[in-house]
Design a protein around this motif. Structure first.
Motif, PDB file in Angstrom:
ATOM      1  N   GLY A  67      -6.978  16.151  -2.380  1.00  0.00           N
ATOM      2  CA  GLY A  67      -7.246  16.011  -0.956  1.00  0.00           C
ATOM      3  C   GLY A  67      -7.655  14.605  -0.540  1.00  0.00           C
ATOM      4  N   LEU A  68      -7.839  14.484   0.780  1.00  0.00           N
ATOM      5  CA  LEU A  68      -8.139  13.188   1.376  1.00  0.00           C
ATOM      6  C   LEU A  68      -9.507  13.211   2.066  1.00  0.00           C
ATOM      7  CD1 LEU A  68      -4.691  12.456   3.109  1.00  0.00           C
ATOM      8  CD2 LEU A  68      -5.469  11.614   0.881  1.00  0.00           C
ATOM      9  N   THR A  69     -10.097  12.028   2.143  1.00  0.00           N
ATOM     10  CA  THR A  69     -11.334  11.852   2.933  1.00  0.00           C
ATOM     11  C   THR A  69     -10.945  11.622   4.391  1.00  0.00           C
ATOM     12  OG1 THR A  69     -11.408   9.450   2.619  1.00  0.00           O
ATOM     13  CG2 THR A  69     -12.455  10.825   0.925  1.00  0.00           C
ATOM     14  N   SER A  70     -11.941  11.542   5.256  1.00  0.00           N
ATOM     15  CA  SER A  70     -11.679  11.289   6.678  1.00  0.00           C
ATOM     16  C   SER A  70     -11.064   9.919   6.906  1.00  0.00           C
ATOM     17  CB  SER A  70     -12.988  11.416   7.472  1.00  0.00           C
ATOM     18  OG  SER A  70     -13.945  10.478   7.001  1.00  0.00           O
ATOM     19  N   GLU A  71     -11.220   9.038   5.946  1.00  0.00           N
ATOM     20  CA  GLU A  71     -10.649   7.700   6.066  1.00  0.00           C
ATOM     21  C   GLU A  71      -9.242   7.616   5.478  1.00  0.00           C
ATOM     22  OE1 GLU A  71     -13.468   5.229   4.130  1.00  0.00           O
ATOM     23  OE2 GLU A  71     -14.982   5.392   5.723  1.00  0.00           O
ATOM     24  N   GLY A  72      -8.747   8.750   4.992  1.00  0.00           N
ATOM     25  CA  GLY A  72      -7.401   8.759   4.431  1.00  0.00           C
ATOM     26  C   GLY A  72      -7.335   8.324   2.981  1.00  0.00           C
ATOM     27  N   LYS A  73      -8.494   8.253   2.289  1.00  0.00           N
ATOM     28  CA  LYS A  73      -8.530   7.875   0.870  1.00  0.00           C
ATOM     29  C   LYS A  73      -8.607   9.132   0.005  1.00  0.00           C
ATOM     30  CE  LYS A  73      -8.833   3.620   2.310  1.00  0.00           C
ATOM     31  NZ  LYS A  73     -10.009   2.794   2.166  1.00  0.00           N
ATOM     32  N   CYS A  74      -8.298   8.949  -1.291  1.00  0.00           N
ATOM     33  CA  CYS A  74      -8.351  10.083  -2.215  1.00  0.00           C
ATOM     34  C   CYS A  74      -9.798  10.449  -2.488  1.00  0.00           C
ATOM     35  CB  CYS A  74      -7.641   9.741  -3.526  1.00  0.00           C
ATOM     36  SG  CYS A  74      -5.872   9.424  -3.353  1.00  0.00           S
ATOM     37  N   LYS A  75     -10.073  11.759  -2.710  1.00  0.00           N
ATOM     38  CA  LYS A  75     -11.421  12.185  -3.037  1.00  0.00           C
ATOM     39  C   LYS A  75     -11.398  13.017  -4.312  1.00  0.00           C
ATOM     40  CE  LYS A  75     -11.518  16.460  -0.296  1.00  0.00           C
ATOM     41  NZ  LYS A  75     -12.220  17.197   0.777  1.00  0.00           N
ATOM     42  N   ASN A  79      -1.844  -0.054  -0.686  1.00  0.00           N
ATOM     43  CA  ASN A  79      -0.771   0.780  -1.239  1.00  0.00           C
ATOM     44  C   ASN A  79      -0.968   2.243  -0.859  1.00  0.00           C
ATOM     45  OD1 ASN A  79      -1.423  -1.487  -3.567  1.00  0.00           O
ATOM     46  ND2 ASN A  79       0.790  -1.185  -3.232  1.00  0.00           N
ATOM     47  N   CYS A  80       0.138   2.999  -0.977  1.00  0.00           N
ATOM     48  CA  CYS A  80       0.098   4.442  -0.776  1.00  0.00           C
ATOM     49  C   CYS A  80       0.071   5.142  -2.125  1.00  0.00           C
ATOM     50  CB  CYS A  80       1.330   4.916   0.007  1.00  0.00           C
ATOM     51  SG  CYS A  80       1.429   4.228   1.683  1.00  0.00           S
ATOM     52  N   ILE A  81      -0.576   6.306  -2.198  1.00  0.00           N
ATOM     53  CA  ILE A  81      -0.720   7.016  -3.465  1.00  0.00           C
ATOM     54  C   ILE A  81      -0.891   8.498  -3.165  1.00  0.00           C
ATOM     55  CG2 ILE A  81      -3.242   6.797  -3.568  1.00  0.00           C
ATOM     56  CD1 ILE A  81      -2.920   6.281  -6.599  1.00  0.00           C
ATOM     57  N   MET A 126       3.202  10.730  -0.576  1.00  0.00           N
ATOM     58  CA  MET A 126       2.154   9.789  -1.025  1.00  0.00           C
ATOM     59  C   MET A 126       1.302   9.445   0.220  1.00  0.00           C
ATOM     60  SD  MET A 126       4.371   7.286  -3.529  1.00  0.00           S
ATOM     61  CE  MET A 126       2.940   6.470  -4.193  1.00  0.00           C
ATOM     62  N   SER A 127       0.641  10.488   0.750  1.00  0.00           N
ATOM     63  CA  SER A 127      -0.040  10.334   2.035  1.00  0.00           C
ATOM     64  C   SER A 127      -1.385   9.618   1.945  1.00  0.00           C
ATOM     65  CB  SER A 127      -0.257  11.712   2.664  1.00  0.00           C
ATOM     66  OG  SER A 127      -1.017  12.540   1.787  1.00  0.00           O
ATOM     67  N   GLY A 128      -1.897   9.437   0.723  1.00  0.00           N
ATOM     68  CA  GLY A 128      -3.187   8.750   0.587  1.00  0.00           C
ATOM     69  C   GLY A 128      -3.040   7.239   0.526  1.00  0.00           C
ATOM     70  N   VAL A 129      -4.096   6.554   0.809  1.00  0.00           N
ATOM     71  CA  VAL A 129      -4.138   5.091   0.762  1.00  0.00           C
ATOM     72  C   VAL A 129      -5.147   4.674  -0.291  1.00  0.00           C
ATOM     73  CG1 VAL A 129      -4.536   2.977   2.083  1.00  0.00           C
ATOM     74  CG2 VAL A 129      -3.580   4.976   3.215  1.00  0.00           C
ATOM     75  N   THR A 130      -4.768   3.675  -1.107  1.00  0.00           N
ATOM     76  CA  THR A 130      -5.675   3.197  -2.148  1.00  0.00           C
ATOM     77  C   THR A 130      -6.939   2.623  -1.514  1.00  0.00           C
ATOM     78  OG1 THR A 130      -4.557   1.052  -2.161  1.00  0.00           O
ATOM     79  CG2 THR A 130      -3.797   2.718  -3.758  1.00  0.00           C
ATOM     80  N   ARG A 131      -7.958   2.479  -2.342  1.00  0.00           N
ATOM     81  CA  ARG A 131      -9.248   2.008  -1.826  1.00  0.00           C
ATOM     82  C   ARG A 131      -9.158   0.599  -1.262  1.00  0.00           C
ATOM     83  NH1 ARG A 131     -14.124   4.244  -5.734  1.00  0.00           N
ATOM     84  NH2 ARG A 131     -13.696   6.460  -5.375  1.00  0.00           N
ATOM     85  N   ASP A 132      -8.251  -0.239  -1.811  1.00  0.00           N
ATOM     86  CA  ASP A 132      -8.132  -1.598  -1.267  1.00  0.00           C
ATOM     87  C   ASP A 132      -7.295  -1.622   0.003  1.00  0.00           C
ATOM     88  OD1 ASP A 132      -5.535  -1.270  -2.185  1.00  0.00           O
ATOM     89  OD2 ASP A 132      -5.799  -2.564  -3.925  1.00  0.00           O
ATOM     90  N   GLY A 133      -6.593  -0.475   0.338  1.00  0.00           N
ATOM     91  CA  GLY A 133      -5.851  -0.367   1.582  1.00  0.00           C
ATOM     92  C   GLY A 133      -4.454  -0.923   1.569  1.00  0.00           C
TER      93      GLY A 133
END
Length: 921
Positions: free
Chosen positions: A46-54, A39-41, A30-37
């Motif tokens: 894939g991920l954006t440069s900020e570590g969010k889901c795209k 939780n992990c998801i 669960m390497s991604g981080v939710t948009r509010d920062g």
């Protein structure tokens, strides 16, 4: 840099908004981080440069269920673009929204595929007639830079196409805004923003006009007034503004109700804004001072340095304005009058226009902005634009209708000049900006009247100077017109021309002071600073010419010939030892020299006596200007109050009003001083001029003055008692006899009281005077009259006695070949200040009851001295804009010249009368 955030791949565990934040690394599944920062998801795409889901285009990211439960794996849901929904993801990718209407119209879907044209987020059919391909460049002419704007590249073609095809109001406004950002610049060969706007404007003539205004098309913003020659003068002068203004009374209307329609860069209408909120002023100030800009009749000026970094912060998005002036009609209905704009940066066919003063060549516009930080960006990813454009000078001009008596004005005009700034180091860069409101009127009629007055008075001055020069020639005993005559004419003309300039400038200053400040319905506006140049030139000429006259007066007074005639005769004889012979002989008792010394000291004291007190004059003028508040009358506003609130706006001073106020005070206070000294002080306290004449008579000494070669003054001081060298008892007895009319009168002629005379002496008399006077001033060398073996002091003493004997015998009519007559001057001679009769054989003594011998003193030249002081004060004030400094320097120059006049006058007195300078105290 104001808060802490977790690094990509970390979620927040604890954060209270400060620097104390706890982060935790997300697990690998669960390497991604939710948009509010928090939780992990898991992120399947894939991920954006900020570590969010795209997600892919036209997909939205879903991290929680409808009831808010966090999903273990994020979902990318495709928006349904079919006919049932026509949905697509919004710009942020958060939700599905209905796709833009042009997509639906062209492709019946949310897809704009070839051959359709996608531009600026809009879809256009290839079959439709589109405007020409736009050039997305912006020209910054001051920097010589033309760059491709990211904003224009994205929105220019779409806005032009939507405006052309669909008459989309927002798109048309956006296109107009891009034309304004390009300085409304027109070119017949370019298809930039203004070229596309003109293309649509020309081809939509059938759509009609707004409010019957020929330049305002339906659905289009009003940008131009047209480029026909002479159109600007018609717009600005053909029709008067339909309301009147006044300064005073119950019907006074002193507020200009400017109102502006504001739009953002996308063409969206924002709101109506009253300019009293300081909308156009980039310099910070109090609300009261900002609002004072729109008080009718008050000239407003504001300028400051503004940091580029502050501009970038405050004006991230440009705002565009259409300016109007609100007024009430006869029926009470409110109306708006469109205010034209004169843009100094506008280019027409690659040439700058609006630079000259010829109104017929102007190209007027309507819309403007304050700061453009948008068009100078070459890339949307740039944080700062490469170039910004700032309205560095904004002026609202209110012009009065010629010869109006009811306060009627022409339509206002807003002039604006932009400065292009290449952004390099915003923190250290700054721009000078200014905002002003000027009130103007046609000054040509006033200038013509001034020129006529100058021509007429200047011509009269020439005639007057010719008469004065003729009088001077007669007084010098010369009949040849030589270089000296021409030089004297120039000096006389300089003084009289200075008086002409002074009269004109003083009249002009007082005229504007009275008629501008006292008017109810507005009929005059003050000249602008640029229109005051002729006035300042006249004032400078007056000062320079008057200074020349003053110096000539000073030199002439320091070179007068003067001699004190002692009438005292020896009383009896005394025994005197003869040196070297050892014998004692009787000789006439010597006459005391102390009376001569006493008279010389009194003459020395009255040389710089004036009819006014100079120190009191300067202090009184300064008191009324700075303490009472008369200086406030020089402000370029409609108020005639002598006080101003420190919190209110203080208008700039008018140079004409400053001179008018100060000159009026100088003249008024000087007039009151002259009245006081002549009516009260000299009559009941002390009259130094008349007391000097009385003192001469009591001292048995006459004064012989020559201000010219053959003209001067005579004060008859021969005592009626025969002797003045006497004791106190005999002196008191003589005064008592004179008071009881038991002795003859003091006059030169029997049974008369005339003691002062203007004298016009013959050339023969002057030659005899000069022959004796040579030995009076010569320090060494042989003489024809005196023995060269005798030392210089004895020669001078003998010359003094010889001159005293010669002048006393001349007064007693002893020398028939150089005799004189006494007569009255003709009235015309008194008026012109000259003598018609030339003293060929006999000298002429003119009765003078006005003590005109004071002409060789400060006392008799008060007018010249006063005008010189006023002009000196005014010139210093106009240069420094400080009444205090002008007063200080004026007093200093008075004291300096008084010291020079006293010092050199004392030396001249000692050399001409042989009175030892050590006795002049």
């Amino acid at each position: 840099g104001s808060s802490c955030v977790c690094q990509p791949g970390y979620r927040m565990v604890s954060s209270n908004g400060g620097s104390a934040i706890i982060c935790e690394k997300c697990p690998e599944n669960m390497s991604g981080v939710t948009r509010d920062g928090w939780n992990c998801i898991a992120c399947p795409k894939g991920l954006t440069s900020e570590g969010k889901c795209k997600c892919l285009n036209n997909e939205i990211l879903v991290e929680r269920s409808v009831d808010g439960i966090l999903l273990n794996e994020a979902l990318c849901i495709h928006c349904n673009g079919s006919e049932q929904s026509f949905s697509a993801s919004d710009e942020s990718g958060n939700r599905c929204v209905r796709c833009e209407q042009t997509f639906i119209n062209v492709s019946k879907s949310c897809d704009c595929s070839s051959p359709n044209i996608l531009t600026g987020g809009l879809c256009f059919s290839a079959r439709e007639s589109l405007p020409p391909k736009g050039v997305a460049t912006v020209c910054f002419g001051q920097l010589g830079i033309t760059l491709t704007s990211a904003w224009f590249l994205k929105n220019l073609q779409s806005s032009a196409s939507a405006c052309w095809l669909y008459s989309n109001l927002t798109a048309c406004q956006a296109l107009g805004n891009m034309c304004v950002m390009n300085m409304n610049s027109l070119s017949s060969s370019r298809t930039d923003a203004c070229g596309l706007f003109q293309y649509i404007y020309v081809n939509t003539a059938r759509s009609g006009n707004v409010h019957s205004i020929a330049f305002w098309r339906h659905n289009l913003p009003w940008l131009y007034y047209g480029d026909q020659p002479g159109l600007a003068s018609q717009v600005l002068e053909a029709n008067n503004f339909p309301t009147v203004f006044s300064f005073k009374g119950t019907d006074k209307d002193v507020k200009l109700q400017f109102i502006a329609a504001s739009f953002d860069a996308t063409g969206k209408f924002l709101k109506w804004q009253n300019l009293e909120g300081g909308i156009l002023q980039l310099c910070p100030d109090t609300q009261a001072k900002l609002n004072a800009a729109y008080t009718f009749g008050t000239t407003y000026q504001q300028s400051c340095q503004v940091s580029v970094s502050k501009i970038l912060l405050d004006f991230a998005n440009p705002i565009f304005y259409d300016l109007f002036l609100e007024y009430n009609g006869d029926n009470g209905q409110q109306y708006l009058w469109a205010v034209p704009v004169l843009n100094f940066n506008l280019q027409y066919n690659e040439m700058f226009v609006n630079q000259g003063s010829n109104m017929n060549n102007w190209l007027l516009t309507r819309r403007f902005f304050l700061v453009d930080t948008l068009s100078g960006k070459e890339n949307d990813l740039e944080e700062m634009p490469r170039v910004i454009r700032i309205a560095s000078k904004i002026t609202i001009s209110i012009r009065l209708v010629s010869r109006t008596q009811t306060g009627t004005i022409y339509p206002p005009l807003l002039t604006i000049a932009y400065t292009d700034v290449l952004v390099q180091k915003p923190e250290t860069q700054s721009v000078m900006v200014s905002f002003s409101v000027n009130y103007e009127m046609n000054q040509s009629e006033a200038q013509i009247q001034t020129d006529v007055a100058l021509g007429v008075l200047g011509g009269l001055a020439v005639l007057w100077c010719l008469l004065r020069t003729a009088g001077w020639k007669r007084r010098t005993g010369s009949s040849v017109i030589d270089l000296q005559t021409v030089f004297m004419f120039i000096l006389f003309y300089a003084g009289d021309l200075a008086n002409v300039f002074f009269v004109i400038t003083t009249g002009t200053g007082i005229y504007w002071l009275v008629f501008f400040k006292a008017q109810q319905f507005v009929s005059v506006f003050l000249p602008l600073p640029s229109q005051e140049e002729d006035f300042v030139t006249y004032l400078a000429c007056a000062f320079c010419l008057k200074a020349l006259q003053f110096l000539h007066l000073l030199v002439s007074q320091l070179t007068v010939d003067i001699f004190f005639i002692d009438w005292e005769r020896p009383k009896g004889k005394v025994l005197k030892a003869v040196e070297g012979e050892g014998v004692v002989k009787s000789a006439a008792a010597p006459v005391s020299i102390w009376r001569t010394y006493f008279i010389a000291n009194e003459w020395n004291e009255i040389q710089t006596v004036r009819k006014i007190n100079p120190l009191f004059q300067v202090l009184a003028v300064l008191f009324f200007l700075e303490v009472v508040g008369f200086s406030n009358l020089a402000l370029m506003d409609s108020s005639s109050s002598l006080t101003r609130s420190t919190e209110s706006y203080i208008a700039p001073s008018s140079r004409i009003l400053r001179f008018g106020v100060s000159a009026a005070l100088w003249l008024a206070i000087a007039f009151l001083q002259v009245i006081f000294f002549s009516v009260v002080y000299e009559r009941y306290i002390e009259d130094k001029i008349r007391q000097f004449v009385d003192l001469c008579c009591m001292s048995n000494i006459s004064v012989f003055l020559l201000s010219h070669s053959c003209f001067g003054y005579y004060i008859h001081g021969r005592s009626v008692h025969g002797h003045a060298d006497t004791n106190m008892e005999e002196m008191n007895m003589n005064l008592k006899r004179e008071a009881e009319n038991l002795c003859s009168q003091r006059g030169l002629l029997p049974n008369t009281d005339g003691q002062t005379f203007q004298i016009s002496i013959s050339r023969n008399m002057r030659q005899n005077y000069d022959r004796i006077h040579e030995t009076l001033t010569r320090k060494r060398g042989p003489t024809r009259l005196l023995d060269s073996s005798v030392n210089t002091f004895e020669q001078s003493t003998r010359a003094y006695n010889t001159m005293n004997k010669f002048l006393s015998s001349f007064i007693d009519h002893v020398h028939k070949e150089i005799d004189y007559i006494v007569k009255d001057k003709l009235l015309l001679e008194r008026i012109l200040g000259m003598e018609f009769m030339e003293p060929l054989e006999k000298s002429i003594f003119y009765n003078d009851e006005g003590h005109s011998f004071s002409d060789v003193l400060y006392y008799g030249n008060e007018t010249t001295l006063l005008i010189f002081d006023i002009l000196f004060f005014s010139v210093v004030d106009l240069a420094s804009q400080s009444f205090v400094l002008a007063a200080i320097l004026t007093y200093l120059q008075q004291e300096i010249f008084r010291f020079i006049r006293n010092a050199l006058g004392q030396k001249n007195l000692a050399s001409k009368t042989l009175v030892d300078e050590r006795f002049l105290i």
